[in-house]
Scaffold this motif. Structure first.
Motif, PDB file in Angstrom:
ATOM      1  N   VAL A  30       0.884  -1.168   0.000  1.00 25.64           N
ATOM      2  CA  VAL A  30       0.000   0.000   0.000  1.00 25.64           C
ATOM      3  C   VAL A  30       0.920   1.216   0.000  1.00 25.64           C
ATOM      4  O   VAL A  30       1.741   1.376   0.901  1.00 25.64           O
ATOM      5  N   LEU A  31       0.800   2.060  -1.033  1.00 21.45           N
ATOM      6  CA  LEU A  31       1.762   3.138  -1.264  1.00 21.45           C
ATOM      7  C   LEU A  31       1.039   4.479  -1.180  1.00 21.45           C
ATOM      8  O   LEU A  31       0.253   4.824  -2.057  1.00 21.45           O
ATOM      9  N   ALA A  32       1.331   5.243  -0.147  1.00 18.32           N
ATOM     10  CA  ALA A  32       0.596   6.490   0.105  1.00 18.32           C
ATOM     11  C   ALA A  32       1.138   7.672  -0.693  1.00 18.32           C
ATOM     12  O   ALA A  32       0.413   8.632  -0.949  1.00 18.32           O
ATOM     13  N   THR A  33       2.412   7.595  -1.088  1.00 19.65           N
ATOM     14  CA  THR A  33       3.035   8.736  -1.763  1.00 19.65           C
ATOM     15  C   THR A  33       3.885   8.259  -2.947  1.00 19.65           C
ATOM     16  O   THR A  33       4.285   7.089  -2.994  1.00 19.65           O
ATOM     17  N   PRO A  34       4.205   9.167  -3.878  1.00 17.72           N
ATOM     18  CA  PRO A  34       5.102   8.791  -4.982  1.00 17.72           C
ATOM     19  C   PRO A  34       6.447   8.273  -4.469  1.00 17.72           C
ATOM     20  O   PRO A  34       7.045   7.385  -5.095  1.00 17.72           O
ATOM     21  N   ASP A  91       6.889   6.432  -1.896  1.00 18.73           N
ATOM     22  CA  ASP A  91       6.689   5.018  -1.549  1.00 18.73           C
ATOM     23  C   ASP A  91       6.775   4.143  -2.800  1.00 18.73           C
ATOM     24  O   ASP A  91       7.312   3.032  -2.771  1.00 18.73           O
ATOM     25  N   THR A  92       6.222   4.649  -3.897  1.00 21.25           N
ATOM     26  CA  THR A  92       6.277   3.909  -5.166  1.00 21.25           C
ATOM     27  C   THR A  92       7.727   3.759  -5.615  1.00 21.25           C
ATOM     28  O   THR A  92       8.170   2.689  -6.047  1.00 21.25           O
ATOM     29  N   HIS A  93       8.461   4.846  -5.476  1.00 16.81           N
ATOM     30  CA  HIS A  93       9.876   4.855  -5.838  1.00 16.81           C
ATOM     31  C   HIS A  93      10.656   3.842  -4.992  1.00 16.81           C
ATOM     32  O   HIS A  93      11.483   3.072  -5.498  1.00 16.81           O
ATOM     33  N   LEU A 140      -4.404   4.246 -16.238  1.00 18.38           N
ATOM     34  CA  LEU A 140      -3.709   5.522 -16.448  1.00 18.38           C
ATOM     35  C   LEU A 140      -3.362   6.164 -15.114  1.00 18.38           C
ATOM     36  O   LEU A 140      -4.225   6.273 -14.237  1.00 18.38           O
ATOM     37  N   GLY A 141      -2.140   6.568 -14.969  1.00 15.36           N
ATOM     38  CA  GLY A 141      -1.748   7.287 -13.767  1.00 15.36           C
ATOM     39  C   GLY A 141      -1.577   6.433 -12.524  1.00 15.36           C
ATOM     40  O   GLY A 141      -1.442   6.948 -11.421  1.00 15.36           O
ATOM     41  N   ALA A 142      -1.552   5.124 -12.687  1.00 16.87           N
ATOM     42  CA  ALA A 142      -1.451   4.241 -11.523  1.00 16.87           C
ATOM     43  C   ALA A 142      -0.078   4.316 -10.861  1.00 16.87           C
ATOM     44  O   ALA A 142       0.071   3.989  -9.682  1.00 16.87           O
ATOM     45  N   GLY A 143       0.926   4.721 -11.639  1.00 17.32           N
ATOM     46  CA  GLY A 143       2.277   4.804 -11.076  1.00 17.32           C
ATOM     47  C   GLY A 143       3.273   3.879 -11.756  1.00 17.32           C
ATOM     48  O   GLY A 143       4.339   3.600 -11.203  1.00 17.32           O
ATOM     49  N   LYS A 144       2.960   3.438 -12.973  1.00 20.01           N
ATOM     50  CA  LYS A 144       3.839   2.496 -13.673  1.00 20.01           C
ATOM     51  C   LYS A 144       5.198   3.129 -13.975  1.00 20.01           C
ATOM     52  O   LYS A 144       6.240   2.513 -13.766  1.00 20.01           O
ATOM     53  N   THR A 145       5.152   4.360 -14.487  1.00 17.17           N
ATOM     54  CA  THR A 145       6.421   5.030 -14.786  1.00 17.17           C
ATOM     55  C   THR A 145       7.170   5.353 -13.498  1.00 17.17           C
ATOM     56  O   THR A 145       8.395   5.180 -13.418  1.00 17.17           O
ATOM     57  N   ALA A 146       6.444   5.778 -12.473  1.00 17.46           N
ATOM     58  CA  ALA A 146       7.085   6.089 -11.187  1.00 17.46           C
ATOM     59  C   ALA A 146       7.793   4.852 -10.625  1.00 17.46           C
ATOM     60  O   ALA A 146       8.920   4.937 -10.120  1.00 17.46           O
ATOM     61  N   LEU A 147       7.146   3.706 -10.740  1.00 18.18           N
ATOM     62  CA  LEU A 147       7.762   2.468 -10.259  1.00 18.18           C
ATOM     63  C   LEU A 147       9.018   2.151 -11.067  1.00 18.18           C
ATOM     64  O   LEU A 147      10.055   1.749 -10.513  1.00 18.18           O
ATOM     65  N   VAL A 162       7.804  -3.358 -18.848  1.00 17.32           N
ATOM     66  CA  VAL A 162       6.859  -2.987 -19.899  1.00 17.32           C
ATOM     67  C   VAL A 162       5.568  -2.443 -19.297  1.00 17.32           C
ATOM     68  O   VAL A 162       4.869  -3.145 -18.562  1.00 17.32           O
ATOM     69  N   GLU A 163       5.264  -1.183 -19.617  1.00 21.65           N
ATOM     70  CA  GLU A 163       3.972  -0.605 -19.254  1.00 21.65           C
ATOM     71  C   GLU A 163       2.956  -1.001 -20.329  1.00 21.65           C
ATOM     72  O   GLU A 163       3.289  -1.041 -21.506  1.00 21.65           O
ATOM     73  N   TRP A 164       1.744  -1.277 -19.945  1.00 22.55           N
ATOM     74  CA  TRP A 164       0.671  -1.652 -20.871  1.00 22.55           C
ATOM     75  C   TRP A 164       1.027  -2.884 -21.695  1.00 22.55           C
ATOM     76  O   TRP A 164       0.605  -3.013 -22.832  1.00 22.55           O
ATOM     77  N   VAL A 223      -4.361   6.746  -2.869  1.00 24.22           N
ATOM     78  CA  VAL A 223      -3.335   5.785  -2.459  1.00 24.22           C
ATOM     79  C   VAL A 223      -3.235   4.699  -3.527  1.00 24.22           C
ATOM     80  O   VAL A 223      -4.233   4.321  -4.134  1.00 24.22           O
ATOM     81  N   ARG A 224      -1.998   4.252  -3.795  1.00 19.76           N
ATOM     82  CA  ARG A 224      -1.791   3.177  -4.766  1.00 19.76           C
ATOM     83  C   ARG A 224      -1.620   1.844  -4.049  1.00 19.76           C
ATOM     84  O   ARG A 224      -0.976   1.797  -2.998  1.00 19.76           O
ATOM     85  N   THR A 225      -2.165   0.816  -4.649  1.00 20.04           N
ATOM     86  CA  THR A 225      -1.915  -0.532  -4.155  1.00 20.04           C
ATOM     87  C   THR A 225      -1.161  -1.297  -5.233  1.00 20.04           C
ATOM     88  O   THR A 225      -1.378  -1.081  -6.432  1.00 20.04           O
TER      89      THR A 225
HETATM   90  N1  LIG Z   1       1.883   5.953  -4.264  1.00 23.17           N
HETATM   91  C1  LIG Z   1       1.497   7.088  -4.873  1.00 23.17           C
HETATM   92  N2  LIG Z   1       0.643   7.941  -4.275  1.00 23.17           N
HETATM   93  C2  LIG Z   1       0.243   9.060  -4.907  1.00 23.17           C
HETATM   94  N3  LIG Z   1       0.644   9.438  -6.128  1.00 23.17           N
HETATM   95  C3  LIG Z   1       1.501   8.628  -6.772  1.00 23.17           C
HETATM   96  C4  LIG Z   1       1.955   7.423  -6.180  1.00 23.17           C
HETATM   97  N4  LIG Z   1       2.785   6.803  -7.046  1.00 23.17           N
HETATM   98  C5  LIG Z   1       2.848   7.591  -8.132  1.00 23.17           C
HETATM   99  N5  LIG Z   1       2.077   8.689  -7.993  1.00 23.17           N
HETATM  100  C6  LIG Z   1       1.857   9.799  -8.947  1.00 23.17           C
HETATM  101  O1  LIG Z   1       0.904   9.427  -9.913  1.00 23.17           O
HETATM  102  C7  LIG Z   1       1.144  10.163 -11.102  1.00 23.17           C
HETATM  103  C8  LIG Z   1       1.104   9.230 -12.288  1.00 23.17           C
HETATM  104  O2  LIG Z   1       2.208   8.339 -12.167  1.00 23.17           O
HETATM  105  P1  LIG Z   1       2.855   7.628 -13.431  1.00 23.17           P
HETATM  106  O3  LIG Z   1       3.085   8.591 -14.524  1.00 23.17           O
HETATM  107  O4  LIG Z   1       3.985   6.853 -12.920  1.00 23.17           O
HETATM  108  O5  LIG Z   1       1.654   6.656 -13.849  1.00 23.17           O
HETATM  109  P2  LIG Z   1       1.573   5.663 -15.084  1.00 23.17           P
HETATM  110  O6  LIG Z   1       0.870   4.459 -14.589  1.00 23.17           O
HETATM  111  O7  LIG Z   1       2.909   5.483 -15.687  1.00 23.17           O
HETATM  112  O8  LIG Z   1       0.642   6.454 -16.089  1.00 23.17           O
HETATM  113  P3  LIG Z   1       0.396   6.161 -17.660  1.00 23.17           P
HETATM  114  O9  LIG Z   1      -0.708   5.176 -17.688  1.00 23.17           O
HETATM  115  O10 LIG Z   1       0.003   7.486 -18.190  1.00 23.17           O
HETATM  116  O11 LIG Z   1       1.671   5.633 -18.233  1.00 23.17           O
HETATM  117  C9  LIG Z   1       2.478  10.857 -10.931  1.00 23.17           C
HETATM  118  O12 LIG Z   1       2.239  12.211 -10.627  1.00 23.17           O
HETATM  119  C10 LIG Z   1       3.099  10.115  -9.753  1.00 23.17           C
HETATM  120  O13 LIG Z   1       3.984  10.935  -9.020  1.00 23.17           O
END
Ligand SMILES: Nc1ncnc2c1ncn2[C@@H]1O[C@H](COP(=O)(O)OP(=O)(O)OP(=O)(O)O)[C@@H](O)[C@H]1O
Ligand SMILES: [Mg+2]
Length: 149
Positions: free
Chosen positions: A6-10, A12-14, A36-43, A105-107, A131-133
């Protein structure tokens, strides 16, 4: 590694990406699954940091695939969002470097699994409270051993 997070902040994802990088080996395939925006690139950025990649890891949406060679292992970062099917994936010729590299690989769900004997599926989700899971789902005995359950 714990399969559920359970990831509360970016940050945490990092951090999870850095932890995951610690168990990665040459030839690994990691498929990131999530909306979209789930955090795949952040991970992936965390994975890059954990591998010692110093150059920026950015979304490869417009180039589809990018290789970062300055870490412990080459990191092949693919965004399959615009690919039509498995044939397009084969056209990228990722096989050429896959054995020496870590491929993230995303998507890629349903498109890239054939590129390796086994793979790690990373299921990311975004709750209503932002929050991300993350759930790590091993596919294959090697990954099952590394992740546990
Ligand atoms: N655990 C988290 N809690 C809150 N925000 C987060 C968390 N992890 C990542 N984010 C934020 O979510 C946003 C989208 O993240 P990211 O671009 O990594 O998503 P993605 O899954 O790669 O999106 P896409 O589908 O467009 O490729 C960014 O602003 C990132 O900082
Ligand atoms: Mg992305």
């Amino acid at each position: 590694m714990n399969p559920d997070h359970v990831l509360a902040t970016p940050e945490d994802t990092h951090t999870l990406g850095r932890e995951l990088a610690g168990v990665l080996r040459a030839g690994d395939l990691v498929v990131l699954v999530g909306p979209l925006g789930a955090g795949k690139t952040a991970l992936t950025q965390g994975i890059g940091a954990g591998l010692g990649v110093r150059e920026p890891v950015t979304s490869p949406t417009f180039v589809i695939a990018r290789v970062h060679r300055d870490g412990r292992l080459p990191l092949v970062h693919v965004d399959a969002y615009r690919l039509g099917g498995a044939a397009d994936v084969d056209d990228l010729d990722l096989d050429a470097s896959a054995e020496e590299s870590v491929s993230v690989v995303e998507w890629g769900q349903g498109l890239v699994e054939h590129l390796a004997d086994e793979h790690l599926e990373v299921r990311l989700d975004r709750r209503d409270d932002d929050v991300r899971t993350v759930r790590l789902v091993p596919h294959g005995p090697g990954w099952a051993e590394r992740i546990g359950g």
